[in-house]
Design a protein around this motif. Structure first.
Motif, PDB file in Angstrom:
ATOM      1  N   ILE A   1     -84.160  44.135 -52.461  1.00 55.29           N
ATOM      2  CA  ILE A   1     -82.865  44.631 -51.682  1.00 55.29           C
ATOM      3  C   ILE A   1     -82.251  43.619 -50.769  1.00 55.29           C
ATOM      4  N   GLU A   2     -82.880  42.908 -50.100  1.00 62.77           N
ATOM      5  CA  GLU A   2     -82.637  41.744 -49.344  1.00 62.77           C
ATOM      6  C   GLU A   2     -81.904  40.792 -49.910  1.00 62.77           C
ATOM      7  N   ALA A   3     -82.433  40.420 -51.128  1.00 56.84           N
ATOM      8  CA  ALA A   3     -81.771  39.354 -52.156  1.00 56.84           C
ATOM      9  C   ALA A   3     -80.451  39.779 -52.373  1.00 56.84           C
ATOM     10  N   ILE A   4     -80.560  41.272 -52.999  1.00 60.39           N
ATOM     11  CA  ILE A   4     -79.102  41.643 -53.080  1.00 60.39           C
ATOM     12  C   ILE A   4     -78.113  41.810 -52.133  1.00 60.39           C
ATOM     13  N   GLY A   5     -78.605  41.756 -50.931  1.00 62.99           N
ATOM     14  CA  GLY A   5     -77.658  41.736 -49.673  1.00 62.99           C
ATOM     15  C   GLY A   5     -77.082  40.201 -49.503  1.00 62.99           C
ATOM     16  N   GLU A   6     -77.980  39.267 -49.827  1.00 62.01           N
ATOM     17  CA  GLU A   6     -77.637  37.791 -49.915  1.00 62.01           C
ATOM     18  C   GLU A   6     -76.345  37.766 -50.959  1.00 62.01           C
ATOM     19  N   CYS A   7     -76.705  38.063 -52.077  1.00 65.12           N
ATOM     20  CA  CYS A   7     -75.798  38.039 -53.096  1.00 65.12           C
ATOM     21  C   CYS A   7     -74.489  38.661 -52.871  1.00 65.12           C
ATOM     22  N   LEU A   8     -74.323  39.887 -52.406  1.00 64.11           N
ATOM     23  CA  LEU A   8     -73.215  40.719 -52.130  1.00 64.11           C
ATOM     24  C   LEU A   8     -72.723  40.050 -50.834  1.00 64.11           C
ATOM     25  N   GLY A   9     -73.239  39.566 -49.994  1.00 66.72           N
ATOM     26  CA  GLY A   9     -72.823  38.911 -48.596  1.00 66.72           C
ATOM     27  C   GLY A   9     -72.213  37.635 -49.028  1.00 66.72           C
ATOM     28  N   GLU A  10     -72.228  36.966 -50.173  1.00 69.78           N
ATOM     29  CA  GLU A  10     -71.647  35.625 -50.449  1.00 69.78           C
ATOM     30  C   GLU A  10     -70.281  36.181 -51.646  1.00 69.78           C
ATOM     31  N   GLY A  11     -70.151  37.240 -51.946  1.00 65.67           N
ATOM     32  CA  GLY A  11     -69.123  37.703 -53.006  1.00 65.67           C
ATOM     33  C   GLY A  11     -69.552  37.437 -54.185  1.00 65.67           C
ATOM     34  N   SER A  12     -70.905  37.247 -54.692  1.00 62.19           N
ATOM     35  CA  SER A  12     -71.247  36.849 -56.006  1.00 62.19           C
ATOM     36  C   SER A  12     -71.375  38.251 -56.705  1.00 62.19           C
ATOM     37  N   ASP A  13     -71.074  38.343 -58.031  1.00 64.28           N
ATOM     38  CA  ASP A  13     -71.396  39.299 -58.952  1.00 64.28           C
ATOM     39  C   ASP A  13     -72.745  39.086 -59.855  1.00 64.28           C
ATOM     40  N   GLU A  14     -73.318  37.876 -59.773  1.00 63.14           N
ATOM     41  CA  GLU A  14     -74.487  37.460 -60.434  1.00 63.14           C
ATOM     42  C   GLU A  14     -75.697  37.210 -59.377  1.00 63.14           C
ATOM     43  N   ILE A  15     -76.780  37.752 -59.643  1.00 65.84           N
ATOM     44  CA  ILE A  15     -77.848  37.349 -58.566  1.00 65.84           C
ATOM     45  C   ILE A  15     -78.764  36.505 -59.336  1.00 65.84           C
ATOM     46  N   ASP A  16     -79.372  35.546 -58.635  1.00 68.79           N
ATOM     47  CA  ASP A  16     -80.131  34.307 -59.129  1.00 68.79           C
ATOM     48  C   ASP A  16     -81.603  34.312 -58.142  1.00 68.79           C
ATOM     49  N   MET A  17     -82.355  33.208 -58.568  1.00 64.51           N
ATOM     50  CA  MET A  17     -83.485  32.871 -57.838  1.00 64.51           C
ATOM     51  C   MET A  17     -82.898  32.504 -56.373  1.00 64.51           C
ATOM     52  N   GLY A  18     -81.898  31.740 -56.366  1.00 64.80           N
ATOM     53  CA  GLY A  18     -81.303  31.057 -55.156  1.00 64.80           C
ATOM     54  C   GLY A  18     -81.330  32.355 -53.925  1.00 64.80           C
ATOM     55  N   HIS A  19     -80.876  33.533 -54.426  1.00 64.77           N
ATOM     56  CA  HIS A  19     -80.648  34.643 -53.529  1.00 64.77           C
ATOM     57  C   HIS A  19     -82.004  34.954 -53.077  1.00 64.77           C
ATOM     58  N   PHE A  20     -82.968  35.196 -53.922  1.00 66.16           N
ATOM     59  CA  PHE A  20     -84.370  35.516 -53.394  1.00 66.16           C
ATOM     60  C   PHE A  20     -84.801  34.596 -52.652  1.00 66.16           C
ATOM     61  N   ALA A  21     -84.579  33.351 -52.810  1.00 60.79           N
ATOM     62  CA  ALA A  21     -85.262  32.115 -51.747  1.00 60.79           C
ATOM     63  C   ALA A  21     -84.450  32.242 -50.343  1.00 60.79           C
ATOM     64  N   ASP A  22     -83.246  32.572 -50.240  1.00 57.10           N
ATOM     65  CA  ASP A  22     -82.497  32.880 -49.207  1.00 57.10           C
ATOM     66  C   ASP A  22     -83.067  33.899 -48.265  1.00 57.10           C
ATOM     67  N   ALA A  23     -83.212  35.019 -49.212  1.00 56.58           N
ATOM     68  CA  ALA A  23     -83.836  36.474 -48.373  1.00 56.58           C
ATOM     69  C   ALA A  23     -85.182  36.064 -47.847  1.00 56.58           C
ATOM     70  N   TYR A  24     -85.981  35.456 -48.749  1.00 55.45           N
ATOM     71  CA  TYR A  24     -87.406  35.193 -48.274  1.00 55.45           C
ATOM     72  C   TYR A  24     -87.313  34.152 -46.991  1.00 55.45           C
ATOM     73  N   GLU A  25     -86.594  33.051 -46.969  1.00 58.15           N
ATOM     74  CA  GLU A  25     -86.439  32.268 -45.895  1.00 58.15           C
ATOM     75  C   GLU A  25     -85.980  33.096 -44.672  1.00 58.15           C
ATOM     76  N   MET A  26     -84.827  33.914 -44.784  1.00 66.05           N
ATOM     77  CA  MET A  26     -84.384  34.779 -43.510  1.00 66.05           C
ATOM     78  C   MET A  26     -85.558  35.734 -43.033  1.00 66.05           C
ATOM     79  N   ARG A  27     -86.305  36.130 -43.837  1.00 64.40           N
ATOM     80  CA  ARG A  27     -87.395  37.207 -43.538  1.00 64.40           C
ATOM     81  C   ARG A  27     -88.412  36.465 -42.769  1.00 64.40           C
ATOM     82  N   MET A  28     -89.090  35.387 -43.487  1.00 62.18           N
ATOM     83  CA  MET A  28     -90.237  34.862 -43.058  1.00 62.18           C
ATOM     84  C   MET A  28     -89.895  33.662 -42.115  1.00 62.18           C
ATOM     85  N   ASP A  29     -88.742  33.018 -41.855  1.00 59.26           N
ATOM     86  CA  ASP A  29     -88.288  31.948 -41.125  1.00 59.26           C
ATOM     87  C   ASP A  29     -89.177  30.987 -41.554  1.00 59.26           C
ATOM     88  N   CYS A  30     -89.400  30.502 -42.863  1.00 63.63           N
ATOM     89  CA  CYS A  30     -90.178  29.304 -43.139  1.00 63.63           C
ATOM     90  C   CYS A  30     -89.369  28.050 -43.804  1.00 63.63           C
TER      91      CYS A  30
END
Length: 256
Positions: free
Chosen positions: A132-161
Motif C-alpha cells: 500500500i505504501e508503494a502504491i502511495g509512492e506510485c500515485l504520488g508521482e502521478g504514474s499509472d504503472e507500479i514497479d520495483m522502484g516504488h517498493f524500494a522507495d516505500a521501504y526506504e521511507m519506512r525503514m530509513d535505510c
C-alpha cells in the motif's frame, strides 16, 4: 454487559494485546485481565474473546491460568514462497486494480514476490502495508504503472535505510536481516505512539475544536450562549506558538 446483551454482541475482538502488558505493574495487569474473566464468565451473557497480538503477548497469557484454560492459541506462521506466494501475488493484484494501477509485469516475477516476503519478514500484514505504501509512492508521482522502484522507495521511507540494506535494491537481499530491521521499526513506532498519547492525554473526555479561527470562536460562543460552559481552558498542542495563534486568530472573533 447490559449493552452487549441489548445489542446482541456475542464476541469482542481485542487487537495489539501485547501493549496491555507493557510497562505495567502486576496489580494493574491482574485488574485488566479480571475484566475479561468476568466477561467470559457472565451468567446471563458470556462474551467470546478474540485476541490478536505479537508473540510478545505470550508472557501476558502464560502468567494467567484462567486465560490459559479459556483461550485456544493459534500462531500465524511466517509466509514462505512455496505455500503463500500465489496468495500474496493475487492480493497485490487486487490492490493494484483497486488503486487503478497497471502491473507492467512485476507480479509475474517470482523473485519480486520472494523479495517482498523477505522484506516483510514473512508477515502477510506487513507485506500488504508495504504494498500500500508503494502504491502511495506510485500515485504520488502521478504514474499509472507500479514497479520495483516504488517498493524500494516505500521501504526506504519506512525503514530509513541505505540502498545496501534495501532488499528491493540490493543484489544480496537474502543476506539482509529484515526481521531485526522490522523489530526496530516497530519499537520506534511504539515510542512515538506513547509520546503522542502522553502529549494529547489532557484532551481525553474534553471538547476538541479544530478549524479556522472564526469556526473555533463560533463554537465557543455557542457553548457560552447555550449555558454549556462558563469558561474554557485553552490547551494548544504547541507552546508558545499555539497560544499566540489562538490570540491572533480566535480572540478577535470572540471580542467582535
Amino acid at each position: 454487559m447490559n449493552y452487549f446483551k441489548e445489542f446482541g454482541v456475542a464476541a469482542v475482538h481485542l487487537d495489539e494485546v501485547q501493549d496491555s502488558g507493557r510497562y505495567k505493574t502486576k496489580d494493574s495487569i491482574d485488574a485488566f485481565l479480571k475484566i475479561f474473566w468476568n466477561m467470559m464468565q457472565h451468567k446471563e451473557w458470556p462474551i467470546c474473546l478474540i485476541m490478536t497480538a505479537t508473540p510478545e503477548a505470550r508472557q501476558l497469557i502464560n502468567d494467567d491460568r484462567t486465560l490459559q484454560r479459556r483461550l485456544k492459541p493459534m500462531e500465524m506462521r511466517p509466509m514462505n514462497f512455496v505455500e503463500d506466494g500465489q496468495v500474496l501475488r493475487k492480493t497485490l493484484g487486487h490492490l493494484f486494480d483497486d488503486a487503478g494501477l497497471a502491473d507492467p509485469g512485476i507480479l509475474s516475477i517470482d523473485e519480486f514476490i520472494k523479495i517482498l516476503i523477505h522484506a516483510s519478514a514473512g508477515r502477510f500484514g506487513v507485506a500488504v502495508e508495504m504494498s500500500i505504501e508503494a502504491i502511495g509512492e506510485c500515485l504520488g508521482e502521478g504514474s499509472d504503472e507500479i514497479d520495483m522502484g516504488h517498493f524500494a522507495d516505500a521501504y526506504e521511507m519506512r525503514m530509513d535505510c541505505d540502498e545496501e540494506l534495501n532488499p528491493f535494491v540490493s543484489e544480496n537481499w537474502k543476506l539482509i536481516d529484515t526481521l531485526t530491521a522490522l523489530q526496530r521499526y516497530e519499537e520506534e513506532r511504539q515510542v512515538k505512539r506513547r509520546q503522542f498519547s502522553a502529549r494529547f492525554a489532557a484532551w481525553r473526555g474534553h471538547l476538541l475544536i479544530v478549524g479556522k479561527g472564526r469556526d473555533v470562536a463560533d463554537r465557543m460562543r455557542e457553548w457560552i450562549v447555550e449555558g454549556a460552559a462558563e469558561g474554557f481552558n485553552v490547551m494548544p498542542p504547541l507552546f508558545p506558538s499555539g497560544l499566540q495563534s489562538f490570540a491572533l486568530q480566535v480572540m478577535p472573533h470572540l471580542s467582535s
